[in-house]
Design a protein around this motif. Sequence first.
Motif, short mmCIF file in Angstrom:
data_model
loop_
_atom_site.label_atom_id
_atom_site.label_comp_id
_atom_site.label_asym_id
_atom_site.label_seq_id
_atom_site.Cartn_x
_atom_site.Cartn_y
_atom_site.Cartn_z
N VAL A 116 22.54 23.61 -1.02
CA VAL A 116 21.25 24.91 -0.71
C VAL A 116 20.01 24.58 -0.43
N ALA A 117 19.67 23.28 -0.65
CA ALA A 117 18.38 22.67 -0.52
C ALA A 117 18.16 22.62 1.41
N GLU A 118 19.54 22.04 1.88
CA GLU A 118 19.28 21.88 3.12
C GLU A 118 19.37 23.18 4.01
N ILE A 119 19.95 24.31 3.44
CA ILE A 119 20.02 25.38 4.16
C ILE A 119 18.40 26.01 4.12
N LEU A 120 17.94 25.89 3.04
CA LEU A 120 16.23 26.28 2.96
C LEU A 120 15.47 25.39 4.04
N ALA A 144 16.59 24.21 6.75
CA ALA A 144 17.02 24.45 8.04
C ALA A 144 16.13 25.84 8.38
N LEU A 145 15.66 26.50 7.56
CA LEU A 145 14.88 27.69 7.68
C LEU A 145 13.37 27.27 8.42
N GLY A 146 13.15 26.03 8.14
CA GLY A 146 11.69 25.77 8.75
C GLY A 146 10.96 25.12 7.50
N LEU A 147 11.39 25.00 6.23
CA LEU A 147 10.55 24.52 5.14
C LEU A 147 10.60 22.99 5.03
N GLU A 148 9.48 22.32 5.34
CA GLU A 148 9.48 20.89 5.23
C GLU A 148 10.15 20.07 4.31
N LYS A 149 10.09 20.77 2.98
CA LYS A 149 10.61 20.29 2.00
C LYS A 149 10.87 21.43 0.84
N THR A 174 10.51 30.32 -2.11
CA THR A 174 10.79 31.43 -2.85
C THR A 174 11.34 32.70 -1.88
N ALA A 175 10.42 32.74 -0.91
CA ALA A 175 10.78 33.92 0.11
C ALA A 175 12.01 33.59 0.81
N ALA A 176 11.97 32.33 1.11
CA ALA A 176 13.30 31.86 2.04
C ALA A 176 14.65 32.05 1.21
N LEU A 177 14.46 31.54 -0.20
CA LEU A 177 15.61 31.88 -1.04
C LEU A 177 15.99 33.13 -1.39
N ALA A 178 14.93 34.07 -1.34
CA ALA A 178 15.43 35.51 -1.30
C ALA A 178 16.11 35.87 -0.17
N LEU A 179 15.65 35.72 1.00
CA LEU A 179 16.30 35.93 2.14
C LEU A 179 17.84 35.49 2.17
N ILE A 180 18.03 34.23 1.69
CA ILE A 180 19.49 33.94 1.60
C ILE A 180 20.37 34.62 0.59
N THR A 181 19.67 34.82 -0.55
CA THR A 181 20.45 35.42 -1.78
C THR A 181 20.63 36.82 -1.44
N ASP A 182 19.96 37.54 -0.79
CA ASP A 182 20.15 38.94 -0.45
C ASP A 182 21.45 39.03 0.74
N ALA A 183 21.09 38.29 1.56
CA ALA A 183 22.24 37.99 2.80
C ALA A 183 23.70 37.72 1.99
N VAL A 184 23.72 36.87 0.99
CA VAL A 184 25.15 36.57 0.71
C VAL A 184 25.56 37.95 -0.04
N LYS A 185 24.66 38.41 -0.80
CA LYS A 185 25.22 39.52 -1.76
C LYS A 185 25.81 40.57 -0.85
N ALA A 217 14.02 16.26 -3.05
CA ALA A 217 12.83 17.35 -3.07
C ALA A 217 12.06 16.99 -4.54
N ALA A 218 12.88 16.86 -5.55
CA ALA A 218 12.20 16.80 -6.81
C ALA A 218 11.55 15.13 -6.93
N ARG A 219 12.47 14.16 -6.31
CA ARG A 219 11.98 12.88 -6.02
C ARG A 219 10.71 12.88 -5.57
N ALA A 220 10.50 13.51 -4.48
CA ALA A 220 9.38 13.56 -3.50
C ALA A 220 8.01 14.50 -4.23
N GLY A 221 8.35 14.89 -5.46
CA GLY A 221 7.44 15.64 -6.07
C GLY A 221 7.16 17.07 -5.25
#
Length: 464
Positions: A298-302, A304-309, A316-327, A356-360
Amino acid sequence: MPAGPLRFDATEVREVLRMIESESLDVRAVTMGVSLRDTASEDLERTCGRIYEKLMRVAERLVPTTKAVHEDFAVPITSTRLSVTPLALVTEAARAPRVVPAARALDRAARELGVDYVGGFSALVEKGTTPGDRALIDSIPEALAETTRVCSSVNVASTRAGINIDAVLDMGRVIKGVAEATAAGGGVGCARLVTFANIPDDNPFVAGALHGVGEGECVINVGCSGPGVVLSALKRLRAAGEPYDVATIAETIKRMAFKVTRAGELIGREVARRLGPPVRFGVVDLSLAPTPAVGDSVAEILEALGLEKVGCPGTTAALALITDAVKKGGVMASSSVGGLSGAFIPVSEDAGMVAAARAGALSIERLESMSAVCSVGLDMVAVPGDTTAETLAAIIADEIAIGVFNNKATGVRIIPVPGKKAGESVNYGGLLGEAFVQPVSRFSGDGFVRLGGRVPAPLQALRN
């Protein structure tokens, strides 16, 4: 009347085959839910015998049938599972101070049947705790230490009831107990324990799977998985060279979710049909469930939407988009969508989340904000082993409040890794992946959780 056959046209068949071959499409879980309400007795040993006998009888053909469906349809089925009636309701009549033998009965049946997990060593205490609930909750550390396939969940809150802070503090202590009892494995027992708000009755995913009291005698619930499918679709969209925006992305994800859900329902209905009465098809849970494999994240999907990490502003906005579209794609594909259905963010089980967690970039606080718009909550999060029970309880309380006040299911699967400090790692292997130990706040919320009592239900509860 039973539902008619689910039919695929030739184009859908080709598309599903492509997703299986090159994009890691699989059915993550075929879960048989079994009612154990008729196994209760005033003698715990007799109850345990009835539990074992019923599971062996009802689920005898589950594993061979799922294997046959896999071979006939060529759709990978990652795991086969059982879920049962919340066990505190079953064992309460025995008035036993501990119910570990019931966990052993579940584990024995799961092992002999060949299923991967059995969920439902559970209690529902959102408004209060009975002696039967107390016996089960007190048994969790020993039960998870002595078994390998049993999963446990405790529902401590709901939008209709509010938050049982006494139970939240209990769970902080229970989690510490499980970690200590399974210290040789890095506290791995905690991976089979989740604290919930608004727990679904039909969730096929562990550790929170259970067979709700409103369910029938026996159902088949299916959990799909498709991060690789969605990621590939986004890569194709980008490679096409045409202009696109967030609405285009949402539509692309929705179309992929439609196809994944159709495939999942097909498998679930076929398994139920072959097993025959009293088994019936229940729901398809269309959650995006990642694995530690690269490309199934899921992190790679996020990103791929343009988030650096993952964890950076916009996450949160990108994840909201994904979750809504999936549903939206899922409910377009099926009238039997249930469980959790959204996007899972289990940190250790997603290679991109671990990075992402390891990178802080990804903190516990950021994960909490992300859980406001996706499935579950703080999932497979590792924290230092010396984290106190009160701090664990305060973390749980924060996450549970998000579920209660947003009228959604949220859960906490957190591991205080014995002997580990922030910045260190522990490798659990398999689907559990590698857990990066994340720091917790150095400031204390102990005084709040020690107040006890119950946080009243929010205004959203007044729906009548």
